[in-house]
Design a protein around this motif. Structure first.
Motif, PDB file in Angstrom:
ATOM      1  N   LYS A 244       4.734  -3.065  15.295  1.00 44.98           N
ATOM      2  CA  LYS A 244       3.985  -3.593  16.428  1.00 44.98           C
ATOM      3  C   LYS A 244       2.824  -4.454  15.938  1.00 44.98           C
ATOM      4  CE  LYS A 244       5.112   0.375  19.338  1.00 44.98           C
ATOM      5  NZ  LYS A 244       4.593   1.519  20.132  1.00 44.98           N
ATOM      6  N   ALA A 245       2.363  -5.340  16.822  1.00 41.65           N
ATOM      7  CA  ALA A 245       1.268  -6.229  16.453  1.00 41.65           C
ATOM      8  C   ALA A 245       0.006  -5.422  16.139  1.00 41.65           C
ATOM      9  CB  ALA A 245       0.981  -7.206  17.597  1.00 41.65           C
ATOM     10  N   THR A 246      -0.726  -5.891  15.145  1.00 43.85           N
ATOM     11  CA  THR A 246      -1.978  -5.229  14.774  1.00 43.85           C
ATOM     12  C   THR A 246      -3.008  -5.422  15.879  1.00 43.85           C
ATOM     13  OG1 THR A 246      -1.535  -5.716  12.464  1.00 43.85           O
ATOM     14  CG2 THR A 246      -3.803  -5.132  13.027  1.00 43.85           C
ATOM     15  N   ILE A 247      -3.720  -4.351  16.210  1.00 42.64           N
ATOM     16  CA  ILE A 247      -4.801  -4.428  17.202  1.00 42.64           C
ATOM     17  C   ILE A 247      -6.106  -4.208  16.462  1.00 42.64           C
ATOM     18  CG2 ILE A 247      -5.784  -3.407  19.284  1.00 42.64           C
ATOM     19  CD1 ILE A 247      -2.964  -2.529  20.063  1.00 42.64           C
ATOM     20  N   GLY A 248      -6.997  -5.197  16.542  1.00 43.20           N
ATOM     21  CA  GLY A 248      -8.271  -5.084  15.841  1.00 43.20           C
ATOM     22  C   GLY A 248      -8.106  -5.322  14.354  1.00 43.20           C
ATOM     23  N   VAL A 249      -8.823  -4.513  13.578  1.00 38.35           N
ATOM     24  CA  VAL A 249      -8.803  -4.656  12.125  1.00 38.35           C
ATOM     25  C   VAL A 249      -8.434  -3.322  11.496  1.00 38.35           C
ATOM     26  CG1 VAL A 249     -10.200  -5.140  10.074  1.00 38.35           C
ATOM     27  CG2 VAL A 249     -10.557  -6.478  12.161  1.00 38.35           C
ATOM     28  N   GLU A 250      -7.564  -3.353  10.499  1.00 37.87           N
ATOM     29  CA  GLU A 250      -7.244  -2.125   9.770  1.00 37.87           C
ATOM     30  C   GLU A 250      -7.231  -2.461   8.287  1.00 37.87           C
ATOM     31  OE1 GLU A 250      -2.423  -1.943   9.438  1.00 37.87           O
ATOM     32  OE2 GLU A 250      -3.314  -1.147  11.286  1.00 37.87           O
ATOM     33  N   PHE A 251      -7.380  -1.432   7.463  1.00 36.62           N
ATOM     34  CA  PHE A 251      -7.246  -1.686   6.036  1.00 36.62           C
ATOM     35  C   PHE A 251      -6.596  -0.497   5.353  1.00 36.62           C
ATOM     36  CE2 PHE A 251     -11.405   0.382   6.103  1.00 36.62           C
ATOM     37  CZ  PHE A 251     -11.360   1.206   4.984  1.00 36.62           C
ATOM     38  N   GLN A 252      -5.950  -0.799   4.230  1.00 39.79           N
ATOM     39  CA  GLN A 252      -5.301   0.205   3.409  1.00 39.79           C
ATOM     40  C   GLN A 252      -5.857   0.053   1.992  1.00 39.79           C
ATOM     41  OE1 GLN A 252      -2.912   2.419   4.386  1.00 39.79           O
ATOM     42  NE2 GLN A 252      -2.635   1.665   6.484  1.00 39.79           N
ATOM     43  N   THR A 253      -5.772   1.119   1.230  1.00 38.23           N
ATOM     44  CA  THR A 253      -6.226   1.043  -0.157  1.00 38.23           C
ATOM     45  C   THR A 253      -5.109   1.465  -1.096  1.00 38.23           C
ATOM     46  OG1 THR A 253      -7.082   3.301  -0.193  1.00 38.23           O
ATOM     47  CG2 THR A 253      -8.616   1.552   0.492  1.00 38.23           C
ATOM     48  N   ARG A 254      -5.193   0.927  -2.282  1.00 33.67           N
ATOM     49  CA  ARG A 254      -4.291   1.358  -3.346  1.00 33.67           C
ATOM     50  C   ARG A 254      -5.033   1.172  -4.666  1.00 33.67           C
ATOM     51  NH1 ARG A 254       1.517  -1.305  -5.046  1.00 33.67           N
ATOM     52  NH2 ARG A 254       1.433  -0.580  -7.206  1.00 33.67           N
ATOM     53  N   THR A 255      -4.921   2.141  -5.536  1.00 33.47           N
ATOM     54  CA  THR A 255      -5.615   2.080  -6.821  1.00 33.47           C
ATOM     55  C   THR A 255      -4.623   1.748  -7.936  1.00 33.47           C
ATOM     56  OG1 THR A 255      -7.224   3.701  -6.051  1.00 33.47           O
ATOM     57  CG2 THR A 255      -7.120   3.314  -8.421  1.00 33.47           C
ATOM     58  N   LEU A 256      -4.978   0.755  -8.732  1.00 29.03           N
ATOM     59  CA  LEU A 256      -4.137   0.311  -9.828  1.00 29.03           C
ATOM     60  C   LEU A 256      -4.934   0.330 -11.123  1.00 29.03           C
ATOM     61  CD1 LEU A 256      -4.025  -1.972  -7.284  1.00 29.03           C
ATOM     62  CD2 LEU A 256      -1.909  -2.528  -8.463  1.00 29.03           C
ATOM     63  N   VAL A 257      -4.232   0.223 -12.222  1.00 25.35           N
ATOM     64  CA  VAL A 257      -4.881   0.095 -13.520  1.00 25.35           C
ATOM     65  C   VAL A 257      -4.668  -1.322 -14.034  1.00 25.35           C
ATOM     66  CG1 VAL A 257      -4.935   0.864 -15.928  1.00 25.35           C
ATOM     67  CG2 VAL A 257      -4.592   2.530 -14.091  1.00 25.35           C
ATOM     68  N   ILE A 258      -5.776  -2.018 -14.275  1.00 27.46           N
ATOM     69  CA  ILE A 258      -5.729  -3.378 -14.815  1.00 27.46           C
ATOM     70  C   ILE A 258      -6.530  -3.397 -16.104  1.00 27.46           C
ATOM     71  CG2 ILE A 258      -6.293  -5.811 -14.408  1.00 27.46           C
ATOM     72  CD1 ILE A 258      -6.037  -5.294 -11.415  1.00 27.46           C
ATOM     73  N   GLU A 259      -5.853  -3.707 -17.181  1.00 22.97           N
ATOM     74  CA  GLU A 259      -6.488  -3.751 -18.504  1.00 22.97           C
ATOM     75  C   GLU A 259      -7.304  -2.470 -18.769  1.00 22.97           C
ATOM     76  OE1 GLU A 259      -8.448  -7.422 -19.396  1.00 22.97           O
ATOM     77  OE2 GLU A 259      -6.874  -8.626 -18.488  1.00 22.97           O
ATOM     78  N   HIS A 260      -6.667  -1.340 -18.522  1.00 26.79           N
ATOM     79  CA  HIS A 260      -7.224  -0.010 -18.803  1.00 26.79           C
ATOM     80  C   HIS A 260      -8.405   0.356 -17.902  1.00 26.79           C
ATOM     81  CE1 HIS A 260      -4.646  -0.234 -22.290  1.00 26.79           C
ATOM     82  NE2 HIS A 260      -5.293  -1.296 -22.731  1.00 26.79           N
ATOM     83  N   LYS A 261      -8.605  -0.376 -16.830  1.00 30.75           N
ATOM     84  CA  LYS A 261      -9.651  -0.058 -15.861  1.00 30.75           C
ATOM     85  C   LYS A 261      -9.014   0.323 -14.528  1.00 30.75           C
ATOM     86  CE  LYS A 261     -13.313  -1.066 -18.398  1.00 30.75           C
ATOM     87  NZ  LYS A 261     -14.338  -0.056 -18.755  1.00 30.75           N
TER      88      LYS A 261
ATOM     89  N   ALA B 216       0.811  -1.222   0.000  1.00 32.01           N
ATOM     90  CA  ALA B 216       0.000   0.000   0.000  1.00 32.01           C
ATOM     91  C   ALA B 216       0.841   1.269   0.000  1.00 32.01           C
ATOM     92  CB  ALA B 216      -0.947   0.001   1.201  1.00 32.01           C
ATOM     93  N   ARG B 217       1.969   1.252   0.737  1.00 34.01           N
ATOM     94  CA  ARG B 217       2.748   2.487   0.904  1.00 34.01           C
ATOM     95  C   ARG B 217       4.227   2.321   0.559  1.00 34.01           C
ATOM     96  NH1 ARG B 217       0.162   1.556   5.646  1.00 34.01           N
ATOM     97  NH2 ARG B 217       2.124   1.309   6.781  1.00 34.01           N
ATOM     98  N   ASN B 218       4.608   1.101   0.148  1.00 31.93           N
ATOM     99  CA  ASN B 218       6.013   0.781  -0.125  1.00 31.93           C
ATOM    100  C   ASN B 218       6.877   1.105   1.092  1.00 31.93           C
ATOM    101  OD1 ASN B 218       8.119  -0.253  -1.635  1.00 31.93           O
ATOM    102  ND2 ASN B 218       8.635   1.725  -2.555  1.00 31.93           N
ATOM    103  N   GLU B 219       6.400   0.673   2.261  1.00 32.88           N
ATOM    104  CA  GLU B 219       7.115   0.901   3.514  1.00 32.88           C
ATOM    105  C   GLU B 219       7.410  -0.424   4.207  1.00 32.88           C
ATOM    106  OE1 GLU B 219       4.934   5.192   4.566  1.00 32.88           O
ATOM    107  OE2 GLU B 219       4.709   3.469   5.912  1.00 32.88           O
ATOM    108  N   PHE B 220       8.438  -0.408   5.059  1.00 33.88           N
ATOM    109  CA  PHE B 220       8.753  -1.555   5.908  1.00 33.88           C
ATOM    110  C   PHE B 220       9.364  -1.024   7.187  1.00 33.88           C
ATOM    111  CE2 PHE B 220      11.254  -4.911   7.764  1.00 33.88           C
ATOM    112  CZ  PHE B 220      10.472  -6.050   7.574  1.00 33.88           C
ATOM    113  N   SER B 221       8.864  -1.520   8.323  1.00 29.29           N
ATOM    114  CA  SER B 221       9.364  -1.061   9.620  1.00 29.29           C
ATOM    115  C   SER B 221       9.900  -2.253  10.407  1.00 29.29           C
ATOM    116  CB  SER B 221       8.240  -0.388  10.420  1.00 29.29           C
ATOM    117  OG  SER B 221       8.683  -0.072  11.728  1.00 29.29           O
TER     118      SER B 221
END
Length: 232
Positions: free
Chosen positions: A41-58, A32-37
């Protein structure tokens, strides 16, 4: 990657599942962010990230969900099916609801995390759409000298269960992009096929999966074997 103001043609939900500390959050951060730490720390609960890509011109927005492996631990089918675990079932069902793809992650240096994969797969298939696209991911391929799960074992399991398969390194950014791209492209093909079936006059080439099962045997056709199983 599509621009922020561009129209989004599709939104695809993809979930990350697997034991705690296998690197699910690092895989998400890398994609999602091209990051690495190193001190993640351990994930607490639920989280989500978004990233928009182009697949077959969509324009395709990937909505990637990550959950705390420590909170849920390894799923027990007998446990979450009992009536006194209704809360667990509710959370689990909400996490999987609407998911079109999944990355089933284990740590190649921890055999136990791979041994738990069948139970995670059972949970996934028990709650998610039957046509969900699943990628088995062996993470931390940069730690080859500590390997506890052979590529052959994972590949055999993936083939038996009709899963895509890749080994990744979130640290070195190896195959993370490829894993998500493969899952998202496969989802795109499935939806294109459905759209073509609903509207035979629709423009565009017929999807390559026409007449085939939704989940194809791993390793995926899109991934050359040399990439699928090479040491990173």
């Amino acid at each position: 990657m599509a621009g922020g103001g561009d129209k989004v043609d599709y939104v695809f939900k993809v979930v990350l599942i697997g034991d705690s500390a296998v690197g699910k959050s690092q895989i998400l951060a890398r994609f999602a962010r091209n990051e690495f730490s190193l001190d993640s720390k351990a994930t607490i609960g639920v989280e989500f990230q978004t990233r928009t890509l182009v697949i077959e011109h969509k324009s395709v927005k990937a909505q990637i969900w990550d959950t705390a492996g420590q909170e849920r631990q390894v799923p027990s089918l007998s446990a979450f099916r009992r009536s006194d675990h209704g809360g667990y079932r509710a959370v689990t069902s909400a996490y999987y609801r609407g998911a079109l793809g999944a990355l089933l992650v284990y740590d190649i240096t921890k055999r136990q995390s791979f041994d738990h994969i069948p139970r995670w797969l059972d949970e996934l298939r028990g709650h998610a759409d039957k046509n969900i696209v699943i990628m088995l991911v062996g993470n931390k391929s940069d730690l080859e000298e500590e390997r506890a799960v052979s590529t052959e074992d994972a590949k055999e399991f993936a083939e038996k269960e009709n899963l895509f398969f890749l080994e990744t390194s979130a640290l070195q950014a190896t195959n993370v992009e490829n894993a998500f791209q493969t899952v998202l492209t496969e989802i795109f093909k499935i939806h294109s096929k459905k759209n073509m079936a609903a509207d035979p006059k629709a423009n565009g080439a017929a999807p390559s999966l026409a007449g085939k099962k939704v989940l194809v045997p791993g390793p995926a056709q899109e991934i050359p074997k040399s990439k699928c199983c090479s040491s990173m």
